[in-house]
Design a protein around this motif. Structure first.
Motif, PDB file in Angstrom:
ATOM      1  N   VAL A 113       0.844  -1.174   0.000  1.00  0.00           N
ATOM      2  CA  VAL A 113       0.000   0.000   0.000  1.00  0.00           C
ATOM      3  C   VAL A 113       0.885   1.231   0.000  1.00  0.00           C
ATOM      4  O   VAL A 113       1.854   1.310   0.748  1.00  0.00           O
ATOM      5  N   GLU A 114       0.588   2.209  -0.819  1.00  0.00           N
ATOM      6  CA  GLU A 114       1.395   3.415  -0.869  1.00  0.00           C
ATOM      7  C   GLU A 114       1.142   4.271   0.355  1.00  0.00           C
ATOM      8  O   GLU A 114       0.223   4.040   1.129  1.00  0.00           O
ATOM      9  N   SER A 115       1.961   5.338   0.515  1.00  0.00           N
ATOM     10  CA  SER A 115       1.927   6.127   1.748  1.00  0.00           C
ATOM     11  C   SER A 115       0.571   6.749   2.003  1.00  0.00           C
ATOM     12  O   SER A 115       0.167   6.917   3.148  1.00  0.00           O
ATOM     13  N   ALA A 116      -0.144   7.099   0.944  1.00  0.00           N
ATOM     14  CA  ALA A 116      -1.459   7.717   1.152  1.00  0.00           C
ATOM     15  C   ALA A 116      -2.415   6.789   1.867  1.00  0.00           C
ATOM     16  O   ALA A 116      -3.339   7.227   2.542  1.00  0.00           O
ATOM     17  N   MET A 124      -4.867  -1.203  -2.991  1.00  0.00           N
ATOM     18  CA  MET A 124      -5.000  -1.321  -4.442  1.00  0.00           C
ATOM     19  C   MET A 124      -6.221  -0.551  -4.939  1.00  0.00           C
ATOM     20  O   MET A 124      -6.154   0.181  -5.935  1.00  0.00           O
ATOM     21  N   TYR A 125      -7.350  -0.690  -4.233  1.00  0.00           N
ATOM     22  CA  TYR A 125      -8.584  -0.036  -4.675  1.00  0.00           C
ATOM     23  C   TYR A 125      -8.686   1.405  -4.191  1.00  0.00           C
ATOM     24  O   TYR A 125      -9.547   2.150  -4.662  1.00  0.00           O
ATOM     25  N   TRP A 126      -7.819   1.820  -3.283  1.00  0.00           N
ATOM     26  CA  TRP A 126      -7.785   3.222  -2.884  1.00  0.00           C
ATOM     27  C   TRP A 126      -6.885   4.020  -3.824  1.00  0.00           C
ATOM     28  O   TRP A 126      -7.201   5.131  -4.239  1.00  0.00           O
ATOM     29  N   ASP A 127      -5.755   3.417  -4.186  1.00  0.00           N
ATOM     30  CA  ASP A 127      -4.764   4.127  -4.985  1.00  0.00           C
ATOM     31  C   ASP A 127      -5.089   4.141  -6.476  1.00  0.00           C
ATOM     32  O   ASP A 127      -4.511   4.935  -7.222  1.00  0.00           O
ATOM     33  N   HIS A 128      -5.973   3.267  -6.924  1.00  0.00           N
ATOM     34  CA  HIS A 128      -6.242   3.150  -8.358  1.00  0.00           C
ATOM     35  C   HIS A 128      -7.744   3.119  -8.609  1.00  0.00           C
ATOM     36  O   HIS A 128      -8.504   2.499  -7.860  1.00  0.00           O
ATOM     37  N   ALA A 129      -8.156   3.783  -9.688  1.00  0.00           N
ATOM     38  CA  ALA A 129      -9.554   3.704 -10.111  1.00  0.00           C
ATOM     39  C   ALA A 129      -9.827   2.342 -10.726  1.00  0.00           C
ATOM     40  O   ALA A 129      -8.922   1.661 -11.223  1.00  0.00           O
ATOM     41  N   LYS A 159     -14.760 -12.287 -12.332  1.00  0.00           N
ATOM     42  CA  LYS A 159     -15.556 -11.056 -12.406  1.00  0.00           C
ATOM     43  C   LYS A 159     -16.277 -10.749 -11.090  1.00  0.00           C
ATOM     44  O   LYS A 159     -17.358 -10.170 -11.074  1.00  0.00           O
ATOM     45  N   LEU A 160     -15.652 -11.122  -9.991  1.00  0.00           N
ATOM     46  CA  LEU A 160     -16.233 -10.807  -8.693  1.00  0.00           C
ATOM     47  C   LEU A 160     -15.904  -9.378  -8.273  1.00  0.00           C
ATOM     48  O   LEU A 160     -16.677  -8.743  -7.549  1.00  0.00           O
ATOM     49  N   LEU A 161     -14.750  -8.884  -8.711  1.00  0.00           N
ATOM     50  CA  LEU A 161     -14.370  -7.486  -8.506  1.00  0.00           C
ATOM     51  C   LEU A 161     -13.803  -6.952  -9.818  1.00  0.00           C
ATOM     52  O   LEU A 161     -13.216  -7.702 -10.605  1.00  0.00           O
ATOM     53  N   PRO A 162     -13.941  -5.638 -10.052  1.00  0.00           N
ATOM     54  CA  PRO A 162     -13.344  -5.048 -11.260  1.00  0.00           C
ATOM     55  C   PRO A 162     -11.830  -4.916 -11.108  1.00  0.00           C
ATOM     56  O   PRO A 162     -11.316  -4.761  -9.997  1.00  0.00           O
ATOM     57  N   GLU A 163     -11.130  -4.999 -12.229  1.00  0.00           N
ATOM     58  CA  GLU A 163      -9.695  -4.745 -12.211  1.00  0.00           C
ATOM     59  C   GLU A 163      -9.442  -3.255 -12.027  1.00  0.00           C
ATOM     60  O   GLU A 163     -10.352  -2.426 -12.128  1.00  0.00           O
ATOM     61  N   VAL A 164      -8.186  -2.906 -11.751  1.00  0.00           N
ATOM     62  CA  VAL A 164      -7.837  -1.509 -11.506  1.00  0.00           C
ATOM     63  C   VAL A 164      -7.028  -0.968 -12.671  1.00  0.00           C
ATOM     64  O   VAL A 164      -6.362  -1.713 -13.407  1.00  0.00           O
ATOM     65  N   LEU A 165      -7.080   0.363 -12.857  1.00  0.00           N
ATOM     66  CA  LEU A 165      -6.381   1.020 -13.955  1.00  0.00           C
ATOM     67  C   LEU A 165      -4.943   1.314 -13.567  1.00  0.00           C
ATOM     68  O   LEU A 165      -4.632   1.537 -12.390  1.00  0.00           O
ATOM     69  N   ASP A 166      -4.060   1.343 -14.576  1.00  0.00           N
ATOM     70  CA  ASP A 166      -2.648   1.618 -14.317  1.00  0.00           C
ATOM     71  C   ASP A 166      -2.307   3.091 -14.522  1.00  0.00           C
ATOM     72  O   ASP A 166      -1.147   3.456 -14.580  1.00  0.00           O
TER      73      ASP A 166
END
Length: 593
Positions: A13-16, A456-461, A415-422
């Motif tokens: 997890v990143e610092s944010a 992962m889901y906080w740092d990426h849409a 397809k239980l959760l969406p993937e995240v954008l890079d």
């Protein structure tokens, strides 16, 4: 417009992410929200004009959804091995329609909840002393399986037997006196099975359910050993009596120490020729009690319990003391003498534990408070609730990037959760004026996987525009036996998982078995990781039923008196996929081998 590419993001997890929402803060110190600390479940106030506009738009969206759901037949996905998986998003849409947009009356349904669970529960018990018994239907938005009329009638008759033969009755006092005198009685007034409580909470729940069904089939009163907080973790299931064994006056003072070496075990008495199912035996030749050692380490003679001749012999013994750490119900379906009755009790063979668990196991008020406060605070408003139960038995797998890749691969591939954008770019909002919301409930003894999935889901849409929140109620670090606060949190988390819409569990885990059975969900199951360098492929599988796996079944044909593959003897008993030598009940209408 160029389509954005979703990227698999591994790592920490990143610092944010250090500036966490309350759920993560609570997970760090293993605490739960207090009674007054949980936010109220009500819409955020808005200006009147905006509220009216939103209401008009929601009405339009709901009408469109209703038209779509009515026009399109229920969608199912049929897999090669015959299992049937519910389409997640259709189920979520239907659930949203049932709730209604902005329904501030939750958890109370617009129509009266089925507090008796289709007749499964008896009416008239004190609601204040055990709120969960009659409130649970308000929180579970999934359609539950209906108990058969024969099961309902059998339960009412068994409740009467428990009242007539249970503690504080003349019949019980006489039976205890006969046990103390070491006497066997011909045609006893009441017969008993005592269930010894040991190992983890999941094991204890499966053991009590197994002992209860055996008691129902053999017309015995069930008495549960109150050790290991069994007297504090569950409400009394039977009206007008107790299911707890009064230890103070029980003649078998050391019964909790019975083991495979106990001379009075059925296996040892067969081995030492004290008893024989092949020789006619009178009541005076029978012992006052028999110990049934059905633990994972039981021997071949102990496993004769699952044979018809042995059941005829045991039916004449007044007191049976049973120790098991497994779900032995599946083995009862292989006893010919029980099969006709079981067919009438459970025409849906994959819902046996579902009915047993919802009848027997009700959290007491303190634990129910943990469940309901957390549910309202973090799960109730989500359109989809996804439960992820993680249990790793090898120390290397408790904090492993390889296992993290397995978990996310399962969630994304299925397809239980969406993937995240890079990219840093936000995804487009979904049609309808707002993003779909998904709440992920993670349960684990450690917080490592939760922190990384949440980060992962906080740092990426997300690639779909959905909003995903991730929550973990506690992380105890290690499983602790005999610690009340640990078991209370474990019980609350099992129940929270059962209230999710979709469930991902860990293979071999009794914790997951209890959650899926209570909730009536066939789960996706993560393969037990065995390779430290690469994750299993595929990472998970859709289970063949929501029934628990019987981990150490007998492998014997009682009629032919020789070894046999008991997973091939009857159509509705099959080998498990997470424990290949185990046995699981399946519904043959849904599952084809």
């Amino acid at each position: 417009m160029q389509q954005r590419k979703a990227k698999v993001v591994w790592g920490g997890v990143e610092s944010a992410a250090a500036q966490e929402i309350p759920a993560m803060a609570m997970a760090r110190n293993g605490s739960w929200p207090e009674a007054e600390g949980a936010p109220e479940h009500s819409p955020v106030p808005r200006k009147k004009r905006l509220a009216l506009d939103e209401k008009r738009w929601n009405t339009v969206v709901n009408v469109m959804l209703i038209a779509f759901v009515m026009a399109v037949p229920p969608v199912i996905v049929v897999y090669a091995w015959g299992g049937i998986a519910p389409t997640v998003w259709i189920a979520a849409a239907k659930a949203q329609l049932r709730r209604g947009s902005g329904d501030g009356s939750f958890p109370y349904a617009r129509s009266p909840p089925d507090k008796l669970l289709g007749g499964l529960l008896p009416d008239g018990l004190d609601e204040r002393s055990c709120r969960s018994r009659y409130e649970s239907s308000m929180y579970n938005r999934k359609p539950a399986r209906r108990p058969s009329p024969h099961l309902i009638a059998k339960l009412r008759r068994h409740e009467e037997l428990q009242r007539r033969c249970g503690p504080n009755t003349d019949a019980y006092s006489r039976a205890v006196q006969q046990l103390r005198a070491g006497k066997s009685v011909d045609s006893p007034e009441c017969k008993y099975v005592v269930s010894i409580s040991h190992r983890g909470l999941g094991n204890r729940i499966l053991a009590a359910a197994s002992a209860f069904l055996y008691a129902v089939l053999t017309d015995r009163a069930l008495l549960v050993d109150p050790s290991n907080e069994m007297d504090e973790l569950f409400c009394e299931p039977f009206p007008g009596t107790t299911w707890l064994l009064p230890r103070r006056d029980f003649p078998l003072a050391s019964y909790t120490n019975f083991s495979i070496d106990t001379a009075e075990s059925y296996g040892n008495m067969l081995k030492n020729k004290v008893l024989s199912a092949d020789v006619p035996t009178t009541a005076t030749q029978l012992p006052a009690f028999v110990y049934l050692h059905l633990d994972h380490d039981y021997g071949d003679e102990d496993k004769m319990f699952f044979c018809d001749d042995d059941q005829r012999l045991l039916s004449n013994v007044q007191w049976l003391v049973m120790r098991t750490d497994m779900y032995t119900v599946t083995g009862l379906f292989l006893v010919t003498a029980f099969q006709e009755e079981l067919d009438m009790l459970f025409p849906e063979r994959d819902a046996v534990f579902h009915h047993l668990a919802r009848y027997l196991f009700h959290p007491p008020n303190h634990v129910w408070g943990l469940v309901t406060r957390y549910y309202r605070a973090y799960l109730a408003r989500a359109e989809l609730r996804l439960g992820v139960q993680l249990r790793h038995f090898d120390s290397w797998a408790q904090q492993s990037p390889i296992v993290l890749r397995q978990i996310t691969s399962c969630l994304w591939r299925e397809k239980l959760l969406p993937e995240v954008l890079d990219t840093e770019e936000h995804s487009m909002p979904m049609p309808g004026g707002g993003a779909r919301t998904t709440a992920v409930l993670v349960t684990s003894l450690q917080s490592w996987y939760y922190e990384r999935i949440k980060g992962m889901y906080w740092d990426h849409a997300t690639a779909t525009g959905e909003d995903v929140s991730v929550h973990q109620p506690s992380h105890e670090g290690n499983q602790e036996y005999g610690k009340k606060s640990h078991d209370e949190r474990a019980w609350a988390e099992m129940y929270l998982l059962s209230l999710c819409d979709v469930l991902v569990t860990s293979g071999w885990s009794t914790f997951g078995y209890v959650a899926q059975g209570l909730g009536g969900m066939t789960p996706w199951v993560l393969h037990k990781p065995t390779n430290v360098t690469s994750p299993p492929d595929p990472p998970c599988f859709w289970d063949m039923s929501m029934e628990p796996c019987f981990h150490a079944p007998h492998a014997y044909d009682c009629k032919l008196k020789r070894g046999a593959d008991t997973g091939k003897m009857v159509p509705h008993v099959r080998n498990c996929e997470d424990v290949s030598w185990g046995l699981k009940l399946v519904d043959t209408k849904l599952y084809k081998a």
